[in-house]
Design an enzyme around this catalytic site. Sequence first.
Site, PDB file in Angstrom:
ATOM      1  N   SER A  16      32.250   2.438 -24.449  1.00  0.00           N
ATOM      2  CA  SER A  16      31.203   2.769 -25.424  1.00  0.00           C
ATOM      3  C   SER A  16      30.969   4.275 -25.567  1.00  0.00           C
ATOM      4  CB  SER A  16      29.899   2.052 -25.069  1.00  0.00           C
ATOM      5  OG  SER A  16      30.072   0.668 -25.229  1.00  0.00           O
ATOM      6  N   THR A  61      25.007  -4.065 -21.367  1.00  0.00           N
ATOM      7  CA  THR A  61      26.154  -4.940 -21.167  1.00  0.00           C
ATOM      8  C   THR A  61      25.969  -5.776 -19.907  1.00  0.00           C
ATOM      9  OG1 THR A  61      28.570  -5.008 -21.125  1.00  0.00           O
ATOM     10  CG2 THR A  61      27.570  -3.075 -20.113  1.00  0.00           C
ATOM     11  N   LYS A  65      21.851  -8.558 -20.513  1.00  0.00           N
ATOM     12  CA  LYS A  65      21.412  -8.794 -21.899  1.00  0.00           C
ATOM     13  C   LYS A  65      20.164  -9.674 -21.988  1.00  0.00           C
ATOM     14  CE  LYS A  65      25.916  -7.888 -23.730  1.00  0.00           C
ATOM     15  NZ  LYS A  65      27.086  -8.289 -24.480  1.00  0.00           N
ATOM     16  N   ASN A  86      21.660  -6.552 -26.918  1.00  0.00           N
ATOM     17  CA  ASN A  86      22.676  -5.585 -26.467  1.00  0.00           C
ATOM     18  C   ASN A  86      22.414  -4.174 -27.005  1.00  0.00           C
ATOM     19  OD1 ASN A  86      23.530  -5.717 -29.131  1.00  0.00           O
ATOM     20  ND2 ASN A  86      25.695  -5.671 -28.590  1.00  0.00           N
ATOM     21  N   TYR A 218      38.751  -6.977 -23.127  1.00  0.00           N
ATOM     22  CA  TYR A 218      39.813  -6.114 -23.653  1.00  0.00           C
ATOM     23  C   TYR A 218      40.403  -5.323 -22.486  1.00  0.00           C
ATOM     24  CZ  TYR A 218      35.495  -3.514 -23.512  1.00  0.00           C
ATOM     25  OH  TYR A 218      34.299  -3.002 -23.086  1.00  0.00           O
TER      26      TYR A 218
HETATM   27  P1  NAP Z   1      27.327 -12.660 -18.457  1.00  0.00           P
HETATM   28  O1  NAP Z   1      26.058 -12.841 -19.173  1.00  0.00           O
HETATM   29  O2  NAP Z   1      27.317 -12.147 -17.067  1.00  0.00           O
HETATM   30  O3  NAP Z   1      28.072 -14.100 -18.473  1.00  0.00           O
HETATM   31  C1  NAP Z   1      29.268 -14.265 -17.771  1.00  0.00           C
HETATM   32  C2  NAP Z   1      29.939 -15.589 -18.161  1.00  0.00           C
HETATM   33  O4  NAP Z   1      31.216 -15.627 -17.512  1.00  0.00           O
HETATM   34  C3  NAP Z   1      29.175 -16.821 -17.697  1.00  0.00           C
HETATM   35  O5  NAP Z   1      29.424 -17.878 -18.587  1.00  0.00           O
HETATM   36  C4  NAP Z   1      29.832 -17.112 -16.329  1.00  0.00           C
HETATM   37  O6  NAP Z   1      29.774 -18.461 -15.937  1.00  0.00           O
HETATM   38  C5  NAP Z   1      31.273 -16.770 -16.647  1.00  0.00           C
HETATM   39  N1  NAP Z   1      32.040 -16.407 -15.438  1.00  0.00           N
HETATM   40  C6  NAP Z   1      31.974 -15.233 -14.757  1.00  0.00           C
HETATM   41  N2  NAP Z   1      32.838 -15.266 -13.719  1.00  0.00           N
HETATM   42  C7  NAP Z   1      33.438 -16.475 -13.762  1.00  0.00           C
HETATM   43  C8  NAP Z   1      34.425 -17.100 -12.955  1.00  0.00           C
HETATM   44  N3  NAP Z   1      34.957 -16.483 -11.892  1.00  0.00           N
HETATM   45  N4  NAP Z   1      34.833 -18.331 -13.297  1.00  0.00           N
HETATM   46  C9  NAP Z   1      34.296 -18.963 -14.362  1.00  0.00           C
HETATM   47  N5  NAP Z   1      33.363 -18.431 -15.175  1.00  0.00           N
HETATM   48  C10 NAP Z   1      32.934 -17.205 -14.874  1.00  0.00           C
HETATM   49  O7  NAP Z   1      28.327 -11.713 -19.257  1.00  0.00           O
HETATM   50  P2  NAP Z   1      28.392 -11.475 -20.846  1.00  0.00           P
HETATM   51  O8  NAP Z   1      27.473 -10.407 -21.240  1.00  0.00           O
HETATM   52  O9  NAP Z   1      28.273 -12.819 -21.488  1.00  0.00           O
HETATM   53  O10 NAP Z   1      29.886 -10.894 -21.034  1.00  0.00           O
HETATM   54  C11 NAP Z   1      31.000 -11.745 -20.872  1.00  0.00           C
HETATM   55  C12 NAP Z   1      32.306 -11.014 -21.234  1.00  0.00           C
HETATM   56  O11 NAP Z   1      32.323 -10.670 -22.607  1.00  0.00           O
HETATM   57  C13 NAP Z   1      32.527  -9.703 -20.459  1.00  0.00           C
HETATM   58  O12 NAP Z   1      33.897  -9.619 -20.120  1.00  0.00           O
HETATM   59  C14 NAP Z   1      32.191  -8.635 -21.475  1.00  0.00           C
HETATM   60  O13 NAP Z   1      32.874  -7.423 -21.246  1.00  0.00           O
HETATM   61  C15 NAP Z   1      32.675  -9.301 -22.754  1.00  0.00           C
HETATM   62  N6  NAP Z   1      32.014  -8.771 -23.954  1.00  0.00           N
HETATM   63  C16 NAP Z   1      32.763  -8.124 -24.882  1.00  0.00           C
HETATM   64  C17 NAP Z   1      32.167  -7.649 -26.027  1.00  0.00           C
HETATM   65  C18 NAP Z   1      33.003  -6.971 -27.061  1.00  0.00           C
HETATM   66  O14 NAP Z   1      32.424  -6.288 -27.907  1.00  0.00           O
HETATM   67  N7  NAP Z   1      34.299  -7.159 -27.068  1.00  0.00           N
HETATM   68  C19 NAP Z   1      30.797  -7.784 -26.225  1.00  0.00           C
HETATM   69  C20 NAP Z   1      30.069  -8.456 -25.250  1.00  0.00           C
HETATM   70  C21 NAP Z   1      30.685  -8.940 -24.117  1.00  0.00           C
HETATM   71  P3  NAP Z   1      28.535 -19.022 -15.057  1.00  0.00           P
HETATM   72  O15 NAP Z   1      27.445 -19.307 -16.037  1.00  0.00           O
HETATM   73  O16 NAP Z   1      29.096 -20.232 -14.414  1.00  0.00           O
HETATM   74  O17 NAP Z   1      28.163 -17.942 -14.082  1.00  0.00           O
END
Ligand code: NAP
Length: 279
Positions: A16, A61, A65, A86, A218
């Site tokens: 970012s 992030t 969130k 976010n 990514y």
């Molecule tokens: P978050 O709120 O911490 O949620 C994490 C998610 O991943 C939950 O569903 C969690 O499952 C699951 N998870 C984590 N470790 C796991 C594992 N070892 N096995 C199975 N499931 C697992 O995170 P978030 O904000 O949603 O972000 C998620 C991803 O999206 C990150 O990689 C982030 O960088 C990416 N992202 C990208 C963008 C973009 O603009 N490209 C924007 C936002 C986010 P549980 O519920 O079981 O814990």
Amino acid sequence: MDKYLVLGNPIDHSLSPSIHRMFAQQTKIEITYDKKLVAINQFDREIDSLVEKGFRGFNVTVPFKEDAFAKVNMANDCASAAQAVNTIKVTGDSDLYGFNTDGVGLIRDLVDRMGLTLSDSRILVIGAGGAAKGVVAALLGHGPDSIVIANRTMEKAKKLVTQFKEINQDAVIKCLELDKLDDGFDLIINSTSIGLAGEFNLVDDHVVKKKFCYDLAYGASARFASWARNVGALKVADGLGMLVEQAAESFFIWRGLRPETQQVLDTIRNQLIHSKSES
Ligand code: NAP
């Protein structure tokens, strides 16, 4: 000069600051934009102290969130539907206005850049965290046939479905166990953060074979994308386009100007390829 930050844990990997500095250069607006590691359970206190220090906005992030949604004084429709924030804009002295630009970012990448049609499509979203909430809110607005949520912790998937059904009881959304998924999807989106730590191993090959697969992650974390490519997905994309698009929307919220994104995306992708070949 107005000061902005991206807050997360971990945060080292965040692109970012590079993206926002390019937007600022392109639009000739002088700002500072840096990243800050926030200790788990310290989000609230950290925001208070940063606002006191004069910061005018934040990107939020993993994993804050939902904390950000709880913290803001006001939230726009997307953030309220997602119950996840976010982007925070500091208005007046210390009022916090929350937005969720993840959904807009995904749609601009999928629909505007890649030309995908979402209406009547059967969509699988793997994961039920903060990012999933933002993208599901936006996907539902594009008339899909159905959205299925599958997550390691089933309770969180159920909660997410209930959250959207409470807004609209006819919302075409349901949840399924990860090991009960079939091959009946057109688009599979990984919104888990599993790729930050290890290989993607959450669903069987048949779920993604000959399907369009989109990984919100990514760079080196896009393990779903590389796995899906290896097991025969039709088309695979990582979340870099979404990252740049959601950042552009944040920049617009803060500064009232919409930066051009394609050149920034190309530059960021080249930087990632270059840093990978050097390591
Ligand atoms: P978050 O709120 O911490 O949620 C994490 C998610 O991943 C939950 O569903 C969690 O499952 C699951 N998870 C984590 N470790 C796991 C594992 N070892 N096995 C199975 N499931 C697992 O995170 P978030 O904000 O949603 O972000 C998620 C991803 O999206 C990150 O990689 C982030 O960088 C990416 N992202 C990208 C963008 C973009 O603009 N490209 C924007 C936002 C986010 P549980 O519920 O079981 O814990």
